[in-house]
Design a protein around this motif. Sequence first.
Motif, PDB file in Angstrom:
ATOM      1  N   THR A 146       0.765  -1.185   0.148  1.00  0.00           N
ATOM      2  CA  THR A 146       0.083  -0.058  -0.041  1.00  0.00           C
ATOM      3  C   THR A 146       0.891   1.271  -0.118  1.00  0.00           C
ATOM      4  OG1 THR A 146      -0.165  -0.234   2.395  1.00  0.00           O
ATOM      5  CG2 THR A 146      -1.861  -1.166   1.163  1.00  0.00           C
ATOM      6  N   GLY A 147       0.210   2.428  -0.370  1.00  0.00           N
ATOM      7  CA  GLY A 147       1.016   3.702  -0.366  1.00  0.00           C
ATOM      8  C   GLY A 147       1.750   3.807  -1.710  1.00  0.00           C
ATOM      9  N   ASN A 159      -3.781   2.494  -2.809  1.00  0.00           N
ATOM     10  CA  ASN A 159      -4.616   3.204  -2.097  1.00  0.00           C
ATOM     11  C   ASN A 159      -5.168   1.930  -1.209  1.00  0.00           C
ATOM     12  OD1 ASN A 159      -6.584   4.700  -0.556  1.00  0.00           O
ATOM     13  ND2 ASN A 159      -6.726   6.215  -2.208  1.00  0.00           N
ATOM     14  N   ALA A 181       1.707   3.139   4.197  1.00  0.00           N
ATOM     15  CA  ALA A 181       0.625   3.790   3.481  1.00  0.00           C
ATOM     16  C   ALA A 181       0.886   5.099   3.132  1.00  0.00           C
ATOM     17  CB  ALA A 181      -0.591   3.362   4.319  1.00  0.00           C
ATOM     18  N   ASP A 182       1.967   5.796   3.038  1.00  0.00           N
ATOM     19  CA  ASP A 182       2.121   7.030   2.398  1.00  0.00           C
ATOM     20  C   ASP A 182       1.561   7.501   1.051  1.00  0.00           C
ATOM     21  OD1 ASP A 182       3.441   9.701   3.104  1.00  0.00           O
ATOM     22  OD2 ASP A 182       4.543   9.429   1.367  1.00  0.00           O
ATOM     23  N   PRO A 183       0.905   8.456   0.815  1.00  0.00           N
ATOM     24  CA  PRO A 183       0.443   9.574   1.785  1.00  0.00           C
ATOM     25  C   PRO A 183      -0.920   9.126   2.810  1.00  0.00           C
ATOM     26  CG  PRO A 183      -0.187  10.058  -0.359  1.00  0.00           C
ATOM     27  CD  PRO A 183       0.322   8.608  -0.265  1.00  0.00           C
ATOM     28  N   TRP A 184      -1.522   7.829   2.551  1.00  0.00           N
ATOM     29  CA  TRP A 184      -2.760   7.524   2.967  1.00  0.00           C
ATOM     30  C   TRP A 184      -2.825   6.789   4.301  1.00  0.00           C
ATOM     31  CZ3 TRP A 184      -1.906   5.417  -2.271  1.00  0.00           C
ATOM     32  CH2 TRP A 184      -2.276   6.227  -3.166  1.00  0.00           C
ATOM     33  N   TRP A 185      -1.980   7.476   5.310  1.00  0.00           N
ATOM     34  CA  TRP A 185      -1.638   6.816   6.632  1.00  0.00           C
ATOM     35  C   TRP A 185      -3.152   6.766   7.502  1.00  0.00           C
ATOM     36  CZ3 TRP A 185       2.604   4.226   7.462  1.00  0.00           C
ATOM     37  CH2 TRP A 185       3.706   4.556   6.873  1.00  0.00           C
ATOM     38  N   TYR A 205      10.057   1.566   4.449  1.00  0.00           N
ATOM     39  CA  TYR A 205       9.972   2.857   4.986  1.00  0.00           C
ATOM     40  C   TYR A 205      10.855   3.164   6.043  1.00  0.00           C
ATOM     41  CZ  TYR A 205       7.133   7.005   4.866  1.00  0.00           C
ATOM     42  OH  TYR A 205       6.716   8.310   4.981  1.00  0.00           O
TER      43      TYR A 205
END
Length: 278
Positions: A146-147, A159, A181-185, A205
């Motif tokens: 993810t991310g 996403n 999960a950047d930028p969907w933390w 990460y």
Amino acid sequence: MTLKAIDPWVNVSMGSMANTPFMKKVKEEYFKAGDDFFRDIEADELIERMDAVGIEKSFLTVDPARPEQRVLDFTTKYAGRFYLAAAPRLKEGMNALWAMEDLARDYPVIMARVMPFELDLPPSDPIYYPLYSKCLEMDIPVGINTGLPGPPVPGECQNPMALDRICLHFPQLKIIMQHGADPWWDIAIRLMIKYRNLYLMTSAYSPKYLPQSLLHYMNTRGKQKIMFASDHPVLTMDRCLQEAQALDLRPEVLENYLYNNSDVVFFEERKPRYGEFK
């Protein structure tokens, strides 16, 4: 103080990635590395490094339909130290999943692993559903990247919101968001609060760049949800462990992050639906 840890993302066959365009970009633009960036790592060398920094177990990724015998031999030479993450080629259909099942009868396959950017399809696409069903039958977790990927490859497909319906339809399946999960933390955190069997692994990460919102979640409602991982040797286990221990985490939360959460998710007693596995 050296704390013991489990590292679910270690690369030992870097040579096989030398001609992969996005990995060339990683080498040249992200790390500005030399030719030894794509050097293969041998078992004795990796065990020495793991022992030096406190890594008890590592997971190595293989294609179950065409596994590299050199990598499989890690698990027999150092039984209990190395495990396999099977990355089936989903476009090959059930043959890829049957190969994963066959591999698990002879070698310690601890999880399945997919990277949506390789297909440019979100994990909610039907092509993934047979994998989810097979993982449930084998009683193993599935890791899903993810991310936004760093290299120039498709990113929208990663996403974490795409996991919402998957967690709903496969509630027993343990799903691990890989590579942060950047930028969907914040989306990832809300999904983990919502779904009991959804986790996140900070592989690839750098821990020192983890957002404050994730650290707060780890210290509060997410004590059992977040797992440490490096991307050794791309992002070394030494660096990741040092940065992890410098995070503003409570001692018991740090222990969970480095070891306990992975130990529970990956090494609790398995109950496969059909047959016995290694």
